[in-house]
Design an enzyme around this catalytic site. Sequence first.
Site, PDB file in Angstrom:
ATOM      1  N   CYS A 174       0.757  -0.767  -0.145  1.00 56.04           N
ATOM      2  CA  CYS A 174      -0.213  -0.739  -0.096  1.00 56.04           C
ATOM      3  C   CYS A 174       0.316   1.293   0.049  1.00 56.04           C
ATOM      4  O   CYS A 174       1.585   1.077   0.983  1.00 56.04           O
ATOM      5  CB  CYS A 174      -1.275   0.377   1.316  1.00 56.04           C
ATOM      6  SG  CYS A 174      -1.932   1.613   1.923  1.00 56.04           S
ATOM      7  N   GLY A 175       0.572   1.704  -0.964  1.00 58.18           N
ATOM      8  CA  GLY A 175       1.690   3.317  -1.327  1.00 58.18           C
ATOM      9  C   GLY A 175       0.631   4.132  -0.512  1.00 58.18           C
ATOM     10  O   GLY A 175       1.395   5.643  -0.270  1.00 58.18           O
TER      11      GLY A 175
END
Length: 274
Positions: free
Chosen positions: A109-110
Amino acid sequence: MTDPVRIVERIAWRGGRLAPGERAIPEEAAIAFTYNGSSYAVMMATPQDLEDFAVGFSITEGIVASPHAIEQLEVIEQDIGIELRMRLTEPHASAFHERRRYLAGPTGCGLCGIESLDEAMRAPASIADNVMFAPQDIMRALAALESQQVLNAQTRAVHGAAFYTPSQGLVAVREDVGRHNALDKLAGALVRRGVSGAEGFAVVTSRLSVEMIQKAAALGIPMLVAVSAPTALAARTAQAAGMTLVAVARHDGFEIFTHPQRIKEERTLHVVAG
């Protein structure tokens, strides 16, 4: 600490027949980031280089601007996962509590702890234009990264991120099942060693999305090299930040998408005898 690689039994079908055997696969664990007793994010990641992960994630997500703002860091291994327990100094602790969230993120997840579109689309830091690289630097970095991806050589299932300078070669390499995680771990390794991002460029073995640009820009990295193509938004963001974006980088060459002025082709002077 949990072993990042696990050997499992498997049956392979090759050459028209089934045969038993073993395969090395990467471990994946739930990694919780907590600050001053409050949860912020839970990431699925490879359980190694966790101190680098904690520091790099904290910087690239804008929680702190320097590792000195983290006065204490503990890696707490539990049955269900690993907690990266950090204590922030003031005023960072108070600022964190203003934006605290509870979030469970997928692998890599960014956009963690983001509360608004404005935060997700935050303008990256501007990159100084005072460094040059040769095409050969990029090719050497790609070759060196491939040879130093120890975990990927065992599993063929993880991403790599590396930092290269023309004078030193590869300074650091980090790997993870998540591409953002690998870049965060690299960021942590650099800042903990006191290495300036402006001294070289980063190479990643993944595609380039906008948050990869934002994370690299947070370290002042002037050039980001990737083996896959960028998204259009990533290219626009890199252009606005002043970052050179090199992608589709393979053994036979690469493509430059933004700010090509940082790459100067080395020319051989041919002298014609009279």
